[in-house]
Design an enzyme around this catalytic site. Structure first.
Site, PDB file in Angstrom:
ATOM      1  N   GLU A 336       0.818  -1.215   0.000  1.00 12.73           N
ATOM      2  CA  GLU A 336       0.000   0.000   0.000  1.00 12.73           C
ATOM      3  C   GLU A 336       0.855   1.269   0.000  1.00 12.73           C
ATOM      4  O   GLU A 336       0.645   2.190   0.794  1.00 12.73           O
ATOM      5  CB  GLU A 336      -0.946  -0.006   1.209  1.00 12.73           C
ATOM      6  CG  GLU A 336      -1.905  -1.184   1.182  1.00 12.73           C
ATOM      7  CD  GLU A 336      -2.919  -1.202   2.320  1.00 12.73           C
ATOM      8  OE1 GLU A 336      -2.640  -0.616   3.380  1.00 12.73           O
ATOM      9  OE2 GLU A 336      -3.987  -1.821   2.144  1.00 12.73           O
ATOM     10  N   ASP A 415      -8.335  -8.680   4.350  1.00 11.42           N
ATOM     11  CA  ASP A 415      -8.016  -7.539   5.218  1.00 11.42           C
ATOM     12  C   ASP A 415      -9.081  -7.337   6.288  1.00 11.42           C
ATOM     13  O   ASP A 415      -9.962  -6.497   6.115  1.00 11.42           O
ATOM     14  CB  ASP A 415      -7.917  -6.279   4.335  1.00 11.42           C
ATOM     15  CG  ASP A 415      -7.381  -5.095   5.091  1.00 11.42           C
ATOM     16  OD1 ASP A 415      -7.010  -5.255   6.262  1.00 11.42           O
ATOM     17  OD2 ASP A 415      -7.343  -4.000   4.500  1.00 11.42           O
ATOM     18  N   GLU A 443     -12.351  -1.285  12.189  1.00 14.22           N
ATOM     19  CA  GLU A 443     -12.276  -0.613  10.884  1.00 14.22           C
ATOM     20  C   GLU A 443     -13.376  -1.062   9.928  1.00 14.22           C
ATOM     21  O   GLU A 443     -14.092  -0.244   9.359  1.00 14.22           O
ATOM     22  CB  GLU A 443     -10.901  -0.882  10.268  1.00 14.22           C
ATOM     23  CG  GLU A 443     -10.762  -0.307   8.884  1.00 14.22           C
ATOM     24  CD  GLU A 443      -9.427  -0.661   8.233  1.00 14.22           C
ATOM     25  OE1 GLU A 443      -8.578  -1.265   8.901  1.00 14.22           O
ATOM     26  OE2 GLU A 443      -9.258  -0.317   7.050  1.00 14.22           O
TER      27      GLU A 443
HETATM   28  O1  GCW Z   1      -6.953  -2.382   6.377  1.00 19.63           O
HETATM   29  C1  GCW Z   1      -5.926  -1.604   5.888  1.00 19.63           C
HETATM   30  C2  GCW Z   1      -6.188  -0.244   6.414  1.00 19.63           C
HETATM   31  C3  GCW Z   1      -4.998   0.658   6.396  1.00 19.63           C
HETATM   32  C4  GCW Z   1      -3.868  -0.050   7.100  1.00 19.63           C
HETATM   33  C5  GCW Z   1      -3.604  -1.370   6.391  1.00 19.63           C
HETATM   34  C6  GCW Z   1      -2.539  -2.192   7.084  1.00 19.63           C
HETATM   35  C7  GCW Z   1      -2.114   0.886   8.416  1.00 19.63           C
HETATM   36  O2  GCW Z   1      -7.230   0.316   5.678  1.00 19.63           O
HETATM   37  O3  GCW Z   1      -5.352   1.851   7.043  1.00 19.63           O
HETATM   38  O4  GCW Z   1      -2.713   0.742   7.167  1.00 19.63           O
HETATM   39  O5  GCW Z   1      -4.751  -2.153   6.385  1.00 19.63           O
HETATM   40  O6  GCW Z   1      -2.907  -3.103   7.818  1.00 19.63           O
HETATM   41  O7  GCW Z   1      -1.378  -1.931   6.888  1.00 19.63           O
END
Ligand code: GCW
Length: 898
Positions: A336, A415, A443
């Site tokens: 990311e 995720d 989240e």
């Molecule tokens: O789920 C995603 C989140 C990001 C996060 C990433 C991760 C810290 O949306 O905000 O970044 O995972 O786990 O690295």
């Protein structure tokens, strides 16, 4: 023996979650401890009287489950609390008894040696020295404890012996937990040992005080680019963590970590470590693998470059000079947008081992995250699959990681989704230490505005048997290190607490449950829920069973009204991750696809015809998922693409399941309100009212979710609901059909987030745009306040009704609404909730219900909206239903989470 016999009914607990009054709490606590120190020599009735006088102060205490007031009013027993040795953790343990016993029971320590009742706390070695006749087990490992009660000479002697100082502290908290839950001294010997060596929380705090995916206020660690001056809440946090056995806390975000290695920051981090040390919580930090280049002035961060290696060695030495017990580093790389070893053609093992070599001499570990994937996948490539990434990248590296590296794996291959299978990587690494990463911060599971108790989800993953080598290898045993005989392993909980802890009282059950499961993954989710409730809300059995039932229902309910059959959460995945936004996961590179069209839905991940992801599981599990006949319904669409008319094991078609589960989920969310309503007068009134408003909001938002999913897939599939609900809302009056004054009709984006896709705005007309991601980031220009109205003529049956008003509560202003019947105001409220987005959509679609309003045919129902700044008082519909007997009638309900 009865430790403390209740002499009166237990009082309701204090409002335990007032993060905003921490200053006052700290002052109050300081005063109380000063008094406690003074009264250490006092005995008997004097203490009882003081207990009564101090109870009033305790109403403001803010220690979540450690705010032990439920047994207040019980008859006190005096104990001498005797710490053995000067170790700060043993002293902390003794101090816990002194203050908590006093708080709970009016009991204080005394220092009269002949005193009849004693609690002795120390390491096993010190206990043996001081009490040679006590048979402390000879093989108590570090972190473990042994608690034994005897009654010499008519008194009570409780020994808390730790395998080390930390074990003594955990033992003290375990003993307190027994008291707090039962009001009794444990009769049986208790011996306990943590299942996992790594039990960390991760915070995603940025130096400016903001927290990525945090929903409980600003950082307790940082503000304005620095470590905060006042770290007293950090000590309180460490106390909470220690009480459930958590031994590490990584304080900074895995994204953008480079500045945390600057010398000034290291000094500040050392202060954080100092604040947590007495509780046995070791500081860990996230590091950016590109730091040698970003802050070190090197031209490269190639993990195999000698200069890079030297830089890390020097940096790590500098850190350990300031923080001698740093637990280690966490790394997010090649993920990311974070830089990583791939830039130099190096592997995660190269990067992890580079850091591991620098940390090893100091005893530190590297938690290298397996959350590495390409977020620019080609949607048109039917073989592309984000779920494959972690295994594809890390499995070939098995055996190549240094002994002090632990690969940190999210529980699922995508995720933190509300529903996804367990990651196959857990069975794909046999010669590598592994930890499972879960999210305490919600989240993707309602962001603490929704009650979602996550222990059942985590348990499902922990208990899942991956059948590596065709033998029993449940995930919990893999991460304990048992299955593959690894020395290290554990659980990491991404916690993201802020100054209001998690921002919602019942969400604290998740933090509690995380610690308990990392200590003992064999505990059941129900058992943990009951423990937490007893310590936090009430020891009244009917309250406990109600709250526990609610907690246990909450995750299945959330799954029911959000995603379905393994499609994942179906939220806005490129933005808030909160409200419904089905198309946001399709046709982009992020790979959270569900591939729906008019004919069917689901990702084909089979080996035979799909992406082959299923082949990453050991054969017995792979076989189960590969075949439709054996693939469990709840994950069907994660693994298979099927027609809408495909029949599930339940006998329903997929599309009918979509309708049924979403109506069921919304009804379950409404039930949560009804169940909580039964607790009125049984629990603290502030907590009751606070949670009631939250649950009412959740029930309203569950309807937003239900309607979005149902109307979207009704349109997509063209197949009607055989129960006739989808697309038919008998009591609903749409804003776009009303007589409008000032209000203008607009198309909501995404369309499924508004009833029939349309709403009205008292500001400029909002034109949907393909470029909505960019638009969403920028607030619309503020407008002068204006008042608009929508009016309908009621044509339903006469009687008392609940009138729900569905409106959009945007950021960027506080619009006001008023509901009138025949020109008479029956309710007015402010749209002042803190919900995501400056634009009207499912993130902020909110329901206000005015309860029990008499209406008859021909009545004029009118909603007046007054815009404010960038909030145009947008309105979707009103819905009139016969007055409910339970939840709705508790009060006129505003449902704004703050
Ligand atoms: O789920 C995603 C989140 C990001 C996060 C990433 C991760 C810290 O949306 O905000 O970044 O995972 O786990 O690295």
């Amino acid at each position: 023996m009865n430790f403390a016999i209740p002499t009166q009914a237990p009082t309701p607990p204090s409002p335990a979650f007032r993060g905003t009054t921490l200053q006052g709490i700290r002052t109050m606590r300081r005063e109380r401890y000063a008094i406690l120190n003074k009264i250490d020599f006092l005995i008997g009735s004097v203490l009882v009287l003081l207990a009564g006088a101090l109870a009033a102060h305790a109403q403001t205490a803010d220690q979540a489950w450690l705010d032990h007031t439920l047994w207040r009013g019980t008859k006190p027993t005096l104990f001498l609390v005797r710490p053995l040795g000067e170790n700060p953790m043993v002293q902390t343990a003794a101090q816990e008894f002194r203050r908590e016993f006093y708080h709970l029971y009016g009991i204080s320590g005394a220092n009269i040696d002949e005193f009849g009742n004693q609690i002795v706390i120390g390491t096993a070695t010190d206990v043996r020295k001081g009490y040679p006749h006590v048979e402390v087990p000879s093989n108590l490992a570090p972190d473990s404890f042994w608690i034994n009660t005897t009654h010499p000479r008519g008194g009570t002697l409780i020994i808390v012996a730790g395998g080390d100082e930390c074990g003594a502290l955990y033992g003290a908290f375990a003993l307190l937990r027994v008291f707090a839950e039962t009001g009794q001294i444990p009769n049986e010997t208790i011996r306990s040992h943590p299942a996992m060596s790594i039990r960390w929380v991760d915070e995603w705090d940025n130096a400016n005080g903001a927290i990525e995916r945090g929903y409980g206020g600003p950082s307790i660690f940082f503000d304005n680019g620095h470590v905060s001056d006042d770290l007293s809440q950090v000590s309180q946090y460490a106390r909470l963590l220690a009480s459930v056995g958590i031994n590490g806390c990584n304080v900074n975000n895995v994204n953008g970590a480079a500045p945390f290695l600057e010398p000034d920051m290291i000094k500040g981090l050392a202060r954080i470590a100092d604040a947590m040390r007495p509780w046995g919580v070791r500081l860990a930090m996230s590091v950016d693998i590109a730091s040698p280049q970003k802050i070190g002035g090197l031209k490269t961060f190639d993990p195999l470059d000698p200069a890079v290696k030297a830089w890390w060695t020097a940096k790590v030495n500098e850190i350990y000079a300031a923080i001698p017990d740093l637990a280690g580093f966490t790394v997010k790389a090649d993920s990311e947008g974070q830089p990583g070893p791939a830039s130099y053609g190096r592997s995660p093992a190269d990067a992890a081992n580079l850091l591991a070599a620098a940390l090893a001499p100091h005893g530190g570990v590297v938690l290298y995250r397996a959350f590495v994937y390409n977020n620019h996948l080609d949607y048109n490539d039917l073989k592309a699959d984000r779920a494959r990434a972690a295994y594809d990248i890390f499995h070939p590296l098995d055996g190549k990681f240094a002994p002090n590296v632990v690969v940190q794996i999210k529980y699922g291959p995508i995720d933190f989704q509300a529903e996804e299978p367990v990651s196959p990587l857990f069975a794909g690494l046999r010669k590598t230490n592994e930890a499972m990463e879960v999210q305490i911060t919600q989240e993707y599971t309602g962001q603490q505005r929704h009650l979602v108790y996550l222990a059942p989800l985590w348990k499902e993953k922990l208990d899942f048997d991956l059948r590596a080598d065709n033998r029993a290898t449940p995930v919990k045993e893999i991460i304990e290190g048992k299955s593959f005989n690894r020395p290290l392993g554990g659980m990491i909980g991404v916690s993201c607490v802020g100054r209001d802890w998690l921002g919602a009282p019942l969400a604290m059950a998740n933090l509690y449950a995380f610690g308990r499961l990392a200590w003992d993954p064999n505990l059941s989710a129900e058992q943990i829920a009951a423990e937490w409730t007893r310590q936090t809300i009430s020891n009244n059995p009917s309250v406990i069973s109600t709250v526990d039932a609610m907690l246990m229902q909450s995750w299945p309910a959330y799954v029911d009204y959000t995603g379905f059959l393994g499609t994942q959460t179906l939220t806005d995945i490129t933005g808030s991750h909160y409200g419904p936004n089905i198309e946001s996961s399709e046709r982009n590179g992020w790979g959270q696809w569900h591939r729906d069209d008019a004919n069917g839905i689901g990702m084909d991940r089979t080996v035979a015809t799909g992406t082959g992801f299923i082949g990453q599981y050991p054969p017995q599990v792979a076989k189960m998922y590969e075949w439709l006949a054996t693939c469990p319904d709840k994950l069907l669409l994660f693994f298979h693409h099927v027609p809408w008319t495909y029949k599930l094991h339940s006998g329903k078609t997929v599309i009918q399941h979509v309708y049924d589960s979403h109506y069921k989920g919304a009804a379950e969310a409404a039930d949560l309100v009804n169940e909580w309503a039964t607790l009125k007068a049984k629990i603290d009134p502030t907590l009751f009212a606070d949670e009631l408003a939250r649950l009412q909001y959740q029930a309203g938002h569950a309807i937003v979710w239900r309607d979005a999913i149902v109307q979207y897939f009704l349109k997509e599939s063209g197949i009607p609901d055989n129960k006739g609900r989808a697309g038919h809302y008998p009591g609903r009056l749409e804003a776009e059909d009303a007589r409008l004054t000032g209000y203008k009709i607009f198309d909501v984006h995404p369309w499924e987030d508004a009833s029939a896709g349309k709403a009205v705005t008292c500001g400029p007309v909002i034109t949907p745009s393909r470029d909505f991601f960019r638009r969403r980031a920028q607030p619309p220009a503020p407008q002068n306040s204006s008042t608009c109205s929508a009016e309908w003529t009621y044509s339903g049956p006469r009687g008392r009704h609940d009138i729900a008003v569905q409106y959009f509560d945007l950021q960027g202003g506080v619009a006001h609404f008023q509901l009138e019947v025949n020109g008479k105001p029956v309710a007015s409220w402010a749209a002042d909730a803190k919900l995501p987005s400056f634009w009207p959509n499912g993130d902020n679609s909110t329901r206000y219900t005015a309860s029990d309003i008499p209406v008859k045919r021909g009545d004029l129902l009118r909603v007046e909206g007054t815009s404010d700044a960038s909030d145009p008082a947008a309105l979707d519909y009103i819905e009139i239903e016969p007055a409910s007997q339970s939840a709705g009638s508790v009060s006129l309900s505003s449902a704004n989470p703050r």
